[in-house]
Design an enzyme around this catalytic site. Sequence first.
Site, PDB file in Angstrom:
ATOM      1  N   GLY A  42       0.895  -1.212   0.082  1.00  0.00           N
ATOM      2  CA  GLY A  42       0.104  -0.065   0.069  1.00  0.00           C
ATOM      3  C   GLY A  42       0.877   1.060  -0.075  1.00  0.00           C
ATOM      4  CD  GLU A  43       2.558   5.628  -0.462  1.00  0.00           C
ATOM      5  OE1 GLU A  43       2.402   5.370  -1.554  1.00  0.00           O
ATOM      6  OE2 GLU A  43       3.621   6.235   0.022  1.00  0.00           O
ATOM      7  CB  SER A  44       5.477   2.500   3.745  1.00  0.00           C
ATOM      8  OG  SER A  44       5.998   3.390   2.838  1.00  0.00           O
TER       9      SER A  44
ATOM     10  CB  CYS B  29       5.352  -4.001  -1.524  1.00  0.00           C
ATOM     11  SG  CYS B  29       5.754  -2.625  -2.589  1.00  0.00           S
TER      12      CYS B  29
ATOM     13  NE  ARG C  72       8.419   5.321   1.431  1.00  0.00           N
ATOM     14  CZ  ARG C  72       7.462   6.443   1.186  1.00  0.00           C
ATOM     15  NH1 ARG C  72       8.197   7.555   1.480  1.00  0.00           N
ATOM     16  NH2 ARG C  72       6.393   6.342   0.569  1.00  0.00           N
TER      17      ARG C  72
ATOM     18  CB  ILE D 267       3.590  -2.309  -7.604  1.00  0.00           C
ATOM     19  CG1 ILE D 267       2.981  -3.616  -8.161  1.00  0.00           C
ATOM     20  CG2 ILE D 267       2.740  -1.147  -8.087  1.00  0.00           C
ATOM     21  CD1 ILE D 267       1.550  -3.956  -7.876  1.00  0.00           C
ATOM     22  NE  ARG D 268       4.923   5.079  -6.629  1.00  0.00           N
ATOM     23  CZ  ARG D 268       4.493   5.443  -5.257  1.00  0.00           C
ATOM     24  NH1 ARG D 268       3.471   5.006  -4.792  1.00  0.00           N
ATOM     25  NH2 ARG D 268       5.251   6.252  -4.846  1.00  0.00           N
TER      26      ARG D 268
ATOM     27  CG  HIS E   5       2.453  -6.578  -4.258  1.00  0.00           C
ATOM     28  ND1 HIS E   5       1.748  -6.046  -3.197  1.00  0.00           N
ATOM     29  CD2 HIS E   5       3.376  -5.467  -4.583  1.00  0.00           C
ATOM     30  CE1 HIS E   5       1.941  -4.883  -3.251  1.00  0.00           C
ATOM     31  NE2 HIS E   5       2.914  -4.220  -4.047  1.00  0.00           N
TER      32      HIS E   5
ATOM     33  CD  GLU F 128       0.105  -9.133  -2.264  1.00  0.00           C
ATOM     34  OE1 GLU F 128       1.086  -9.801  -2.324  1.00  0.00           O
ATOM     35  OE2 GLU F 128       0.070  -7.836  -2.406  1.00  0.00           O
TER      36      GLU F 128
HETATM   37  N1  GLN Z   1       5.962   2.954  -2.877  1.00  0.00           N
HETATM   38  C1  GLN Z   1       5.191   2.271  -1.758  1.00  0.00           C
HETATM   39  C2  GLN Z   1       5.680   2.805  -0.585  1.00  0.00           C
HETATM   40  O1  GLN Z   1       6.657   3.582  -0.340  1.00  0.00           O
HETATM   41  C3  GLN Z   1       5.170   0.913  -1.519  1.00  0.00           C
HETATM   42  C4  GLN Z   1       4.275   0.417  -2.847  1.00  0.00           C
HETATM   43  C5  GLN Z   1       3.491  -0.888  -2.604  1.00  0.00           C
HETATM   44  O2  GLN Z   1       3.380  -1.531  -1.481  1.00  0.00           O
HETATM   45  N2  GLN Z   1       3.392  -1.440  -3.616  1.00  0.00           N
HETATM   46  O3  GLN Z   1       5.061   2.724   0.599  1.00  0.00           O
END
Ligand code: GLN
Length: 210
Positions: free
Chosen positions: A60-62, A92, A119, A148-149, A185, A187
């Site tokens: 998600g977004e940390s 992630c 990150r 993903i990112r 990921h 999942e």
């Molecule tokens: N870029 C996100 C972060 O720094 C992590 C991306 C993800 O969980 N797919 O939180």
Amino acid sequence: MDVMSSNHHTHPGPLTVGVLALQGDFREHREVLETMGHHVREIRKPEQLAEIDALIIPGGESTTIARLILSNGFQQPLREFCATGKPVWGTCAGAILLAKDVDNLDRPGIEVMDITVHRNAFGRQVDSFEADLDVRGIEDGPFRAVFIRAPLIREVRAPAEAICRLEDGTIVAAREGNLLATSFHPELTGDHRLHALFLTLGRTRAEATP
Ligand code: GLN
């Protein structure tokens, strides 16, 4: 040892697995775990941690998840859960939250694994990519990983150990006892081998292994 945990190594079947459900792709983990026959709890309150045998902290977004961990009083209960020896896995953003050291996170996460995470490490052109990886402990062929990112794991300090690298040597998965961190990921690909490996990491089972 209570009745539940002594059941674990005699009957490896259905566990109750928590997925931290503050933000991110917790539903995808839920689906994988249910397909595998496990019970799932979406964890939104610290007291729910008492009900589970293992915990996944999703992607998600940390920064958002870190903020919600602090505002919901989760930081100390999550640290205590990690110290029980039950399996805990950060995927992630979840890996970012488990790391003791993170470049560029504006508030503390859970800070329990001896790894340094960078990150958004892969830059714009390779924001998202897939790779076939060898993961230590996973048999029967490579594991297809979706990034993903993604963060990369810049440094792993004992007792943490790297268990998966990209071809150029970049570390993308690490383990420290009952704790697991992956940049990618698992999942999202329909391959359940890493979820299965994760559920064997608990101290109870490790002690049962000669
Ligand atoms: N870029 C996100 C972060 O720094 C992590 C991306 C993800 O969980 N797919 O939180």
